[in-house]
Design a protein around this motif. Structure first.
Motif, short mmCIF file in Angstrom:
data_model
loop_
_atom_site.label_atom_id
_atom_site.label_comp_id
_atom_site.label_asym_id
_atom_site.label_seq_id
_atom_site.Cartn_x
_atom_site.Cartn_y
_atom_site.Cartn_z
N ASP A 44 -51.98 -3.61 23.60
CA ASP A 44 -53.04 -4.01 22.77
C ASP A 44 -52.91 -5.49 22.31
N ILE A 45 -51.90 -5.91 21.99
CA ILE A 45 -51.86 -7.41 21.69
C ILE A 45 -52.52 -8.33 22.48
N LEU A 46 -51.88 -8.00 23.72
CA LEU A 46 -52.20 -8.90 24.88
C LEU A 46 -53.68 -8.79 25.45
N SER A 47 -54.14 -7.54 25.36
CA SER A 47 -55.44 -7.31 25.61
C SER A 47 -56.65 -8.11 24.65
N GLY A 50 -56.69 -11.74 25.61
CA GLY A 50 -57.36 -11.88 27.10
C GLY A 50 -56.61 -11.76 28.19
N PHE A 51 -55.41 -10.68 28.11
CA PHE A 51 -54.71 -10.16 29.43
C PHE A 51 -55.46 -9.12 29.76
N ARG A 52 -55.23 -8.76 31.05
CA ARG A 52 -55.54 -7.55 31.66
C ARG A 52 -54.47 -6.50 32.30
N ARG A 53 -54.49 -5.27 32.55
CA ARG A 53 -53.37 -4.81 33.02
C ARG A 53 -53.76 -4.36 34.50
N ALA A 58 -49.06 -6.91 32.73
CA ALA A 58 -50.12 -7.64 32.09
C ALA A 58 -50.45 -9.10 32.39
N TYR A 59 -51.65 -9.57 32.89
CA TYR A 59 -51.75 -11.02 33.23
C TYR A 59 -52.90 -11.55 32.63
N ARG A 60 -53.04 -12.83 32.64
CA ARG A 60 -54.19 -13.51 32.39
C ARG A 60 -54.24 -14.85 33.31
N PRO A 61 -55.37 -15.57 33.51
CA PRO A 61 -55.45 -16.77 34.37
C PRO A 61 -54.49 -17.73 33.80
N ALA A 62 -53.89 -18.66 34.44
CA ALA A 62 -53.56 -19.98 34.06
C ALA A 62 -53.70 -20.82 35.00
N LEU A 175 -57.17 1.38 23.72
CA LEU A 175 -56.53 0.50 23.05
C LEU A 175 -56.90 0.98 21.40
N SER A 176 -56.15 0.20 20.52
CA SER A 176 -56.23 0.62 19.03
C SER A 176 -58.04 0.06 18.86
#
Length: 252
Positions: A44-47, A50-53, A58-62, A175-176
């Protein structure tokens, strides 16, 4: 054996690799593991950040020197049902989505392979085996469902399920604050309808029924034709330096 803490997540950075969306660019990702009893809350928090599963990651572009990937979510309560969207819903009025546990099937994989071979022959998922597909679906520690789409059958009014060949599949996290469309695919040979569009519209309606304000679509990539379709579903919010903002409210 490596152990991953379920209380304090550890984040890692991938090595540079060719970007699948913008030719000539390199991508990097920051990622962590979604495991254990705290995985749903962390997802929930990461989504929302901006993260994806993908499976239990869980990842996001960097990426260095590039911010083309932008997290997008549809605003459900104010969704703009354009004439085009309403026509698509009428065309697909005989299609029913059946919510199932996150479990793979051979029928799903057959459709998945047809979809990849027709639409994404050179993509990063093009060489996925049946075991890879099974892991994509069932390797989850969060609230995940599979929605199978089929045509309405003679017993649908009793069972709530469709009948006949599989037309589309959506792997979706609850998600919540919304539904996150992790991955979806459909019959590339179906005629007269746009299954990809319909599945997104169906998720908007499902989120509305559940009282959830957003449908998360993943990343919109400025300059990538394969991601351009996401801009059609409005109003939507983009995640930027000042948080989630409705498109048109900032300079993204």
């Amino acid at each position: 054996m490596t152990r991953h803490s379920t209380d304090t997540p550890q984040f890692y950075l991938t090595a540079p690799s060719p970007c699948p969306y913008l030719e000539g660019r390199q991508e990097r990702k920051v990622f962590t593991h979604l495991v254990g009893p705290h995985a749903p809350a962390l997802n929930d928090i990461l989504s929302q950040g901006g993260f994806r599963r993908s499976q239990n990651i869980a990842y996001r572009p960097a990426c260095e020197n590039c911010r083309a990937c932008v997290s997008v979510r549809i605003m459900v309560d104010r969704f703009d049902w354009t004439k085009s969207f309403r026509r698509e819903m009428r065309r697909c009025s005989d299609i029913v989505g059946d919510v199932l546990p996150a479990a793979p099937s051979s029928e799903q994989y057959d459709l998945f392979r047809r979809y990849l071979d027709d639409r994404h022959t050179h993509g990063g998922m093009s060489d996925m085996t049946v075991l890879d597909y099974a892991m994509m679906v069932e390797d989850t520690h969060v609230d995940t469902m599979v929605i199978e789409y089929r045509k309405r059958g003679p017993d649908t009014f009793i069972t709530g399920r469709g009948d006949g060949p599989l037309l589309g599949v959506a792997l979706t996290d609850r998600l919540s604050d919304g539904l996150s469309m992790v991955y979806s695919f459909f019959d590339p040979d179906v005629e007269g309808i746009s299954p990809g569009t319909f599945m997104i519209l169906d998720h908007v309606e499902r989120a509305r029924t559940l009282g959830l304000p957003y449908v998360y679509l993943g990343y919109w990539v400025n300059g990538s034709p394969k991601m351009a379709y996401k801009a059609r579903f409005r109003p939507q919010q983009h995640l930027g330096a000042r948080g989630w903002r409705e498109t048109g409210d900032d300079d993204e």
